[in-house]
Write a protein that holds these residues in place. Structure first.
Motif, PDB file in Angstrom:
ATOM      1  N   SER A 103      21.166  42.930 -58.357  1.00  0.00           N
ATOM      2  CA  SER A 103      20.678  44.189 -57.781  1.00  0.00           C
ATOM      3  C   SER A 103      21.885  45.021 -57.355  1.00  0.00           C
ATOM      4  O   SER A 103      23.011  44.520 -57.300  1.00  0.00           O
ATOM      5  CB  SER A 103      19.854  43.913 -56.526  1.00  0.00           C
ATOM      6  OG  SER A 103      18.690  43.215 -56.828  1.00  0.00           O
ATOM      7  N   ALA A 104      21.619  46.252 -57.000  1.00  0.00           N
ATOM      8  CA  ALA A 104      22.632  47.081 -56.361  1.00  0.00           C
ATOM      9  C   ALA A 104      22.956  46.492 -54.987  1.00  0.00           C
ATOM     10  O   ALA A 104      22.135  45.766 -54.412  1.00  0.00           O
ATOM     11  CB  ALA A 104      22.097  48.493 -56.207  1.00  0.00           C
ATOM     12  N   THR A 154      20.465  51.685 -53.481  1.00  0.00           N
ATOM     13  CA  THR A 154      19.399  52.369 -54.234  1.00  0.00           C
ATOM     14  C   THR A 154      18.781  53.499 -53.399  1.00  0.00           C
ATOM     15  O   THR A 154      18.574  54.605 -53.901  1.00  0.00           O
ATOM     16  CB  THR A 154      18.320  51.344 -54.659  1.00  0.00           C
ATOM     17  OG1 THR A 154      18.961  50.324 -55.429  1.00  0.00           O
ATOM     18  CG2 THR A 154      17.225  51.974 -55.481  1.00  0.00           C
ATOM     19  N   GLU A 183      23.220  49.358 -59.838  1.00  0.00           N
ATOM     20  CA  GLU A 183      23.306  48.037 -60.478  1.00  0.00           C
ATOM     21  C   GLU A 183      24.505  47.982 -61.429  1.00  0.00           C
ATOM     22  O   GLU A 183      25.077  46.916 -61.656  1.00  0.00           O
ATOM     23  CB  GLU A 183      22.006  47.743 -61.240  1.00  0.00           C
ATOM     24  CG  GLU A 183      20.898  47.072 -60.419  1.00  0.00           C
ATOM     25  CD  GLU A 183      20.225  47.944 -59.369  1.00  0.00           C
ATOM     26  OE1 GLU A 183      20.433  49.173 -59.384  1.00  0.00           O
ATOM     27  OE2 GLU A 183      19.474  47.412 -58.535  1.00  0.00           O
ATOM     28  N   TYR A 222      16.622  45.606 -62.689  1.00  0.00           N
ATOM     29  CA  TYR A 222      15.909  46.835 -62.308  1.00  0.00           C
ATOM     30  C   TYR A 222      16.029  47.971 -63.336  1.00  0.00           C
ATOM     31  O   TYR A 222      15.156  48.801 -63.439  1.00  0.00           O
ATOM     32  CB  TYR A 222      16.437  47.261 -60.942  1.00  0.00           C
ATOM     33  CG  TYR A 222      16.003  48.563 -60.336  1.00  0.00           C
ATOM     34  CD1 TYR A 222      14.661  48.848 -60.108  1.00  0.00           C
ATOM     35  CD2 TYR A 222      16.955  49.492 -59.926  1.00  0.00           C
ATOM     36  CE1 TYR A 222      14.291  50.029 -59.491  1.00  0.00           C
ATOM     37  CE2 TYR A 222      16.592  50.679 -59.300  1.00  0.00           C
ATOM     38  CZ  TYR A 222      15.259  50.952 -59.092  1.00  0.00           C
ATOM     39  OH  TYR A 222      14.907  52.115 -58.458  1.00  0.00           O
ATOM     40  N   ARG A 224      10.652  49.783 -57.712  1.00  0.00           N
ATOM     41  CA  ARG A 224      11.463  49.221 -56.624  1.00  0.00           C
ATOM     42  C   ARG A 224      11.314  47.696 -56.566  1.00  0.00           C
ATOM     43  O   ARG A 224      10.227  47.166 -56.756  1.00  0.00           O
ATOM     44  CB  ARG A 224      11.080  49.842 -55.280  1.00  0.00           C
ATOM     45  CG  ARG A 224      11.415  51.333 -55.158  1.00  0.00           C
ATOM     46  CD  ARG A 224      12.881  51.661 -55.458  1.00  0.00           C
ATOM     47  NE  ARG A 224      13.843  50.959 -54.635  1.00  0.00           N
ATOM     48  CZ  ARG A 224      14.319  51.400 -53.470  1.00  0.00           C
ATOM     49  NH1 ARG A 224      13.917  52.555 -53.002  1.00  0.00           N
ATOM     50  NH2 ARG A 224      15.214  50.701 -52.812  1.00  0.00           N
ATOM     51  N   GLY A 225      12.422  47.045 -56.314  1.00  0.00           N
ATOM     52  CA  GLY A 225      12.402  45.577 -56.283  1.00  0.00           C
ATOM     53  C   GLY A 225      12.389  44.957 -57.677  1.00  0.00           C
ATOM     54  O   GLY A 225      12.198  43.752 -57.828  1.00  0.00           O
ATOM     55  N   GLY A 226      12.619  45.784 -58.699  1.00  0.00           N
ATOM     56  CA  GLY A 226      12.412  45.346 -60.081  1.00  0.00           C
ATOM     57  C   GLY A 226      13.441  44.382 -60.649  1.00  0.00           C
ATOM     58  O   GLY A 226      13.267  43.894 -61.775  1.00  0.00           O
ATOM     59  N   SER A 227      14.494  44.060 -59.903  1.00  0.00           N
ATOM     60  CA  SER A 227      15.477  43.103 -60.437  1.00  0.00           C
ATOM     61  C   SER A 227      14.851  41.729 -60.659  1.00  0.00           C
ATOM     62  O   SER A 227      15.236  41.008 -61.582  1.00  0.00           O
ATOM     63  CB  SER A 227      16.665  42.954 -59.489  1.00  0.00           C
ATOM     64  OG  SER A 227      17.338  44.172 -59.383  1.00  0.00           O
TER      65      SER A 227
END
Ligand code: ADP
Ligand code: ASP
Ligand code: MG
Length: 451
Positions: free
Chosen positions: A37-38, A43, A126, A192, A206-209
């Motif tokens: 993730s970032a 983000t 990311e 993500y 959002r939270g897609g990692s």
């Protein structure tokens, strides 16, 4: 092969990235593919920058980016000790930052806002963390190599919550990651983020990692997917709501999927699905305490002693009620109603019906223009915002007598507005006023997990 995903706090600063290098090193023999993730909070700040630029406030947008640049430079200095690799990381990141400045200038000139512009901006987070982590690994003698997820996670063009083209992703993943692993490398890739077939950046929501990790895990048919985060596993409740929450040693796919869907942020709701067919186990582990057991999520998990495994809540939802006396004895009514939701691309969570009315809960409210007008052609519509869904989950819940009684006794002082049980064998879900959500979850936790 395994997939290891590290969330925002797990790569939140240079010291955290060093810990990640150690964890990845401990899995070297298992051929890891690393998804990141970032850095925590990045983000959100990039979304601010995109919005500011689109509104024409370029100065503030560039100010945000300047602050982010400082944070990434500090992380490089802390995580990449080798001078040559550090210089490389600084250069690569500087190039991406320069690109972002130009992009924000363009958005400001065009007054361009919206999900497409946001995805292009936000995808930098990311990119930076993956590029830095790859060098941090290399600096520790581990052959990290950045692989661009935008060449693999090919999606449709629903910007902001794009859907991956699974077959294309599978093919590309083999070509990019298996090839790198075959050469003895450790691929490090952005969670993500994806791109359309034309190469326009998209994001998975959002939270897609977590979802990226699952997609790659399925595409690469890995032995395990590890989700490294800031808590000891999937817990009996969100520890931010219930400090006494405890980690679960194990959960089933169904339990994890229900919990994620109804608000347990530790997993993106789409994470489990790609892995179910292949039966790939998912681990949730704490990157700050790698020695802690974590939670193993598998197809079959035995019922726990008290049946209930965990309690989740999803706040800020809206209830839409449709009252239509004509519905009495008529068929085709529910179809007509759900066709309208379908037409407006609006997903509903909880549904309850009576003889003449239907209530549904919507995560983001009736945002689509025209939705309420169209529903109004079927009957009287009322909209009730500021509600919360509370969800009690456990294998065997439906077959165990006495659980509903315990649930509602525990929250006797809280007015309950909708109840749903039975659609899934493993959960009981109800709706309360948003202001009562925390109290309901705490009381239920006391009841089912007494200290
Ligand atoms: P990451 O950045 O690693 O993806 P997230 O912030 O997205 O981490 O998810 C981890 C957070 O999820 C935890 O800090 C915790 O507050 C929250 N959470 C909510 N419900 C649960 C639960 N049932 N078990 C564990 N964590 C939960
Ligand atoms: N960085 C993204 C977010 O904050 C994706 C993720 O963390 O999973 O939503
Ligand atoms: Mg997350």
């Amino acid at each position: 092969m395994i997939v290891m995903k590290f969330g925002g706090t797990s790569v939140g600063d240079g010291a955290a990235m060093v810990r990640v290098c150690e964890i990845v090193g401990s899995r070297r023999g298992r051929k890891p593919v690393v998804v990141v993730s970032a850095m925590a909070g990045v983000t959100d700040r990039l979304l601010d920058a995109a919005r500011l630029a689109g509104e024409g406030d370029l100065r503030s947008a560039l100010g945000v980016v300047h602050e982010l640049r400082g944070r990434h430079e500090t992380a490089i200095a802390e995580a990449v000790p080798d001078a040559k690799l550090r210089a490389q990381a600084e250069e690569v990141v500087a190039t991406h930052f320069a690109g972002l400045d130009l992009m924000l200038e363009a958005l400001a000139l065009l007054r361009e806002t919206g999900p497409k512009a946001e995805d292009a901006v936000v995808s930098h987070g990311e990119l930076w963390s993956a590029e830095i982590l790859a060098r941090a690994l290399e600096a520790r003698g581990q052959p990290g190599v950045w692989v661009d997820a935008r060449k693999v996670i090919i999606t449709d063009n629903t910007f902001g919550r794009a859907l991956p083209e699974r077959a294309v992703v599978a093919e590309r993943a083999q070509a990019h990651y298996t090839a790198a692993v075959g050469k003895g490398k450790i691929p490090v890739t952005q969670g993500y983020v994806g791109a359309t077939a034309r190469g326009t950046p998209t994001t998975l929501g959002r939270g897609g990692s977590d979802f990226t990790a699952a997609l790659l895990g399925a595409a690469l048919r890995v032995d395990e997917v590890e989700i490294w985060t800031d808590v000891d596993g999937l817990m009996t409740a969100d520890p931010r709501v219930v400090p006494a929450a405890r980690p679960l040693p194990e959960a089933s796919y169904d339990e994890a999927a229900e919990l994620a869907f109804f608000g347990a942020k530790v997993l993106h709701p789409a994470t489990i699905l790609p892995l179910v067919e292949l039966g790939v186990p998912v681990w949730i582990k704490n990157s700050q305490r790698p020695e802690a057991n974590g939670t193993r999520i598998v197809a079959q998990s035995p019922r726990s002693e008290g049946t209930v495994k965990s309690i989740a809540s999803k706040r800020g939802v809206t209830i839409v009620n449709l009252r239509a006396p004509r519905m009495l004895g008529a068929h085709g009514f529910l179809k007509a109603m759900f066709d309208i939701f379908e037409r407006h691309g609006t997903a509903v969570d909880v549904v309850t019906t009576s003889e003449v009315s239907v209530s549904v809960s919507l995560e983001n409210g009736p945002t689509e223009p025209g939705l309420l007008t169209d529903l109004g052609t079927l009957g009287d519509v009322t909209v009730t915002p500021d509600r919360a869904i509370v969800c009690v989950v456990g294998e065997g819940l439906r077959e165990t007598p006495g659980i509903p009684a315990r649930i509602f006794r525990a929250i006797a002082s809280v007015p309950v507005e909708m109840i749903s049980q039975g659609a899934s064998k493993i959960n009981l879900t109800f709706v309360v006023q948003d202001g009562h959500a925390v109290e309901a979850v705490r009381r239920l936790h006391e009841e089912f997990f007494p200290r």
